[in-house]
Design a protein around this motif. Structure first.
Motif, PDB file in Angstrom:
ATOM      1  N   CYS A 100       9.209  -0.108 128.442  1.00  0.00           N
ATOM      2  CA  CYS A 100       7.944  -0.599 128.162  1.00  0.00           C
ATOM      3  C   CYS A 100       6.982  -0.864 129.359  1.00  0.00           C
ATOM      4  N   LYS A 101       6.904   0.180 130.234  1.00  0.00           N
ATOM      5  CA  LYS A 101       6.283  -0.058 131.691  1.00  0.00           C
ATOM      6  C   LYS A 101       5.007  -0.982 131.634  1.00  0.00           C
ATOM      7  N   SER A 102       4.332  -0.961 130.953  1.00  0.00           N
ATOM      8  CA  SER A 102       3.105  -1.657 130.707  1.00  0.00           C
ATOM      9  C   SER A 102       3.346  -3.150 130.378  1.00  0.00           C
ATOM     10  N   HIS A 103       4.364  -3.617 130.100  1.00  0.00           N
ATOM     11  CA  HIS A 103       4.902  -4.939 130.023  1.00  0.00           C
ATOM     12  C   HIS A 103       6.166  -5.274 130.621  1.00  0.00           C
ATOM     13  N   GLY A 104       6.431  -4.310 131.649  1.00  0.00           N
ATOM     14  CA  GLY A 104       7.650  -4.644 132.437  1.00  0.00           C
ATOM     15  C   GLY A 104       7.101  -5.242 133.973  1.00  0.00           C
ATOM     16  N   ILE A 105       7.783  -4.983 135.085  1.00  0.00           N
ATOM     17  CA  ILE A 105       7.825  -5.618 136.227  1.00  0.00           C
ATOM     18  C   ILE A 105       6.243  -5.429 136.720  1.00  0.00           C
ATOM     19  N   ASP A 118      -2.628 -23.388 123.802  1.00  0.00           N
ATOM     20  CA  ASP A 118      -3.122 -23.343 125.150  1.00  0.00           C
ATOM     21  C   ASP A 118      -2.102 -22.735 126.142  1.00  0.00           C
ATOM     22  N   CYS A 119      -1.901 -21.359 125.962  1.00  0.00           N
ATOM     23  CA  CYS A 119      -1.005 -20.669 126.545  1.00  0.00           C
ATOM     24  C   CYS A 119      -1.628 -19.575 127.533  1.00  0.00           C
ATOM     25  N   LEU A 120      -0.981 -19.124 128.694  1.00  0.00           N
ATOM     26  CA  LEU A 120      -1.496 -17.960 129.393  1.00  0.00           C
ATOM     27  C   LEU A 120      -0.418 -16.877 128.767  1.00  0.00           C
ATOM     28  N   HIS A 121      -1.035 -15.942 127.997  1.00  0.00           N
ATOM     29  CA  HIS A 121      -0.512 -14.952 127.361  1.00  0.00           C
ATOM     30  C   HIS A 121      -0.390 -13.428 128.099  1.00  0.00           C
ATOM     31  N   PHE A 122       0.646 -12.939 128.406  1.00  0.00           N
ATOM     32  CA  PHE A 122       0.635 -11.810 128.991  1.00  0.00           C
ATOM     33  C   PHE A 122       1.631 -11.015 128.319  1.00  0.00           C
ATOM     34  N   SER A 123       2.381 -11.226 127.662  1.00  0.00           N
ATOM     35  CA  SER A 123       3.592 -10.466 126.889  1.00  0.00           C
ATOM     36  C   SER A 123       3.229  -9.851 125.908  1.00  0.00           C
ATOM     37  N   ALA A 124       4.104  -8.701 125.538  1.00  0.00           N
ATOM     38  CA  ALA A 124       3.983  -8.199 124.274  1.00  0.00           C
ATOM     39  C   ALA A 124       4.588  -9.091 123.298  1.00  0.00           C
ATOM     40  N   ALA A 147      -5.713   1.183 124.293  1.00  0.00           N
ATOM     41  CA  ALA A 147      -5.660   0.058 125.328  1.00  0.00           C
ATOM     42  C   ALA A 147      -6.615   0.019 126.150  1.00  0.00           C
ATOM     43  N   ARG A 148      -7.144  -0.894 126.770  1.00  0.00           N
ATOM     44  CA  ARG A 148      -8.186  -0.775 127.921  1.00  0.00           C
ATOM     45  C   ARG A 148      -7.782  -0.051 129.187  1.00  0.00           C
ATOM     46  N   GLY A 149      -6.560  -0.438 129.192  1.00  0.00           N
ATOM     47  CA  GLY A 149      -6.009   0.385 130.505  1.00  0.00           C
ATOM     48  C   GLY A 149      -6.013   1.817 130.491  1.00  0.00           C
ATOM     49  N   GLU A 150      -5.879   2.398 129.252  1.00  0.00           N
ATOM     50  CA  GLU A 150      -5.906   3.774 129.083  1.00  0.00           C
ATOM     51  C   GLU A 150      -7.270   4.368 129.298  1.00  0.00           C
ATOM     52  N   ILE A 151      -8.558   3.772 128.963  1.00  0.00           N
ATOM     53  CA  ILE A 151      -9.800   3.942 129.170  1.00  0.00           C
ATOM     54  C   ILE A 151      -9.865   4.071 130.816  1.00  0.00           C
ATOM     55  N   GLU A 152      -9.304   3.169 131.452  1.00  0.00           N
ATOM     56  CA  GLU A 152      -9.177   2.952 132.984  1.00  0.00           C
ATOM     57  C   GLU A 152      -8.685   4.089 133.650  1.00  0.00           C
ATOM     58  N   LEU A 153      -7.669   4.582 132.922  1.00  0.00           N
ATOM     59  CA  LEU A 153      -6.814   5.737 133.680  1.00  0.00           C
ATOM     60  C   LEU A 153      -7.736   7.037 133.472  1.00  0.00           C
TER      61      LEU A 153
END
Lengths: 345, 345
Positions: free
Chosen positions: B45-50, B117-123, B185-191
């Motif tokens: 799940c590369k978009s949520h990996g390293i 109140d968290c920084l949220h980046f993960s799936a 996903a927003r990243g898909e539009i960016e691609l």
């Protein structure tokens, strides 16, 4: 043709109650069913209004719903409350357990109501709206009949599985949505069949799993979920949470049990109630005032909130009464005079 | 170009943990973040990996996440448990509260976890999957950044608001879905923007609210939800339940708070945990055995269950390790040696 006549909401509710009593339903249950049916008619939600009376009488006549069932509540003081409808209609069971659910949600922050073994014919919005009026956010879901194929599949397996949500608003009607997780209602395909018109692409597949716009092929095949694989995943979740998890029928078993598709289904339902004041307490914010921000912003864009048309119809009906055609009124007369015998007329 | 090298899962997790420690994150939090990032990479799940490491380091460098935050649990013994992430990453907060949530759900049938109140980046799939492994059905949702217009609207207001569900299976991996309620996903539009190709119809509107297939116009305008008005209703529900109800940011406020879109968002999250054994007890049926019926039937139609590809990648990675390119490995080396200073390189 005569103008439609208008009937006050409470007068119509009383007439519908008498129809169910005449048809052998115990008074408390008749009142609950009449209340929900007339709420649909009042909101101009015709598919869940007095149109439903005949379907309910047909399951009564077929002996597939218990007219005398007295719902029984099981409450162990924890966060899951159960009500066994004992093969009766879902509405009296919900009304019997509602106050306990509301009380528990306010006490513990979140509570669930399991409705077991009920004949289910009504829209879910009524239940979540009722809970929103008590200041609770609410979710409701149930299986139905297996008419819908999972995404990537070829055969009916899922129900049209409705999903409803309610959120209390500071002034006026709550935020409420209630929709089938199928892309369209089965009745809409039936209307196309009768009219001899094709159905839109994406609604259904034929019995071999191929896309079709032919309503006959669609009715023999399977309907599709809204939102492709995402809608299919949500529909599967509804089978699991409101079927398997409760130990009640999923949509396939509901269909097998009834053995025919022209009677309303019997299964369970799941209602979750959450108390926003409990959830927000530590934040120091007012959750309902916060909610208004986004709901107002949606309206400010010119977008319509779900249920808005329904609430407009309701506000009008509460003042002017409900407009019914001569043929609708004649059917009410016949049902009221003859009860179940009217079905043979 | 060299062949990709494979790294054992635990070795990679240890390397990522060291990167976060080197970047000033307290050891327990570094371990939690590393665990979830490597779980994404392991599942292909590369978009949520390293790939996420750099984004996390950037919010650390910008001072928009608290590296030393120690999550604090508030538990009044009822059905709502709270954990305050105190501006730190969401994952250490979830891990800190997870056992309490599991215990409470088993005791009362249903329990909720509020993450504040968290920084949220993960799936979200990681959290619901973890709970499913403890025999619980689980729902999770959170807001994000306001990039998405409501159905019928013209301006960004909703987030891409992910919705995840987990259900325990008798053998093997749980049933898990986790998707954005935006159509893409927003990243898909960016691609598409980078490739100079149009985006599909139905993904977005321009800044005047008109449909567009131009990625630049889409990024200036608003994305759309999946499933038209139904998806929009679900996304609004997520804003209300995991934003307003918790007294935490909704997507618009999260964006206003951060003041820029290239940093990961800070907000809350809601996790619901339900114990199928409690819900089914009175039925005499085994809820998990019932669930197998429909999940098996979906597979028997040749349809894929959600997360299936992820689980296949995982099973392979656990045996063979995770394949990484030279440039990925070089980046890990640089992050490990330099911590936050690597961002200036």
């Amino acid at each position: 043709m005569a103008e439609p006549q208008t009937v006050p909401v409470d007068v119509l509710e009383d007439r519908v109650r008498k129809i169910f009593e005449k048809s052998g339903v115990r008074p408390e249950s008749a009142a609950a069913v009449a209340h929900v049916i007339v709420a649909g008619e009042r909101d101009n939600c015709k598919s869940h209004g007095i149109y439903r009376i005949e379907g309910c009488l047909r399951v009564l006549a077929a002996g597939k719903v218990e007219p005398d069932a007295v719902p029984e509540i099981f409450d162990q003081g924890k966060s899951v409350i159960e009500v066994d409808a004992k093969g009766g209609f879902s509405n009296p069971a919900f009304f019997a357990a509602k106050d306990t659910l509301v009380k528990r949600a306010h006490e513990t922050g979140i509570a669930a109501l399991v409705i077991r073994d009920c004949l289910h014919f009504s829209a879910l919005w009524h239940d979540v709206e009722t809970l929103a009026e008590d200041g609770l956010a609410a979710l409701s879901m149930c299986p139905s009949y297996a008419f819908v194929a999972p995404a990537g599949g070829t055969k009916p397996l899922l129900g049209t599985n409705p999903f409803a949500f309610g959120w209390p608003r500071v002034d006026g009607h709550p935020y409420v949505f209630d929709f089938a997780t199928s892309v369209a209602a089965r009745g809409e395909i039936e209307l196309h069949r009768r009219a001899g018109t094709p159905i839109p692409e994406g609604w259904a597949i034929d019995k071999d799993g191929n896309p079709t716009t032919d309503p006959d092929a669609a009715l023999e095949g399977a309907m599709l979920t809204f939102g492709a694989h995402k809608g299919s995943a949500i529909s599967t979740m509804i089978e699991l949470l409101s079927g398997a998890m409760l130990g009640e029928f999923m949509s396939k078993e509901a269909l097998d049990f009834m053995g025919r598709t022209d009677l309303l289904p019997r299964h369970g339902a799941l209602v979750l109630a959450l108390d926003p004041q409990t959830f927000a307490a530590r934040s120091g914010r007012d959750p309902l005032a916060e909610g208004e921000k986004i709901l107002t912003a949606i309206g400010a864009q010119g977008a319509r909130l779900p249920s808005q048309r329904r609430f407009q119809a309701r506000d009008k009906a509460m003042v002017n009464g409900i407009a019914l055609t001569d043929s609708e009124l004649a059917q009410l007369d016949r049902f009221e005079a003859q009860g179940l015998d009217a079905l043979n007329g």
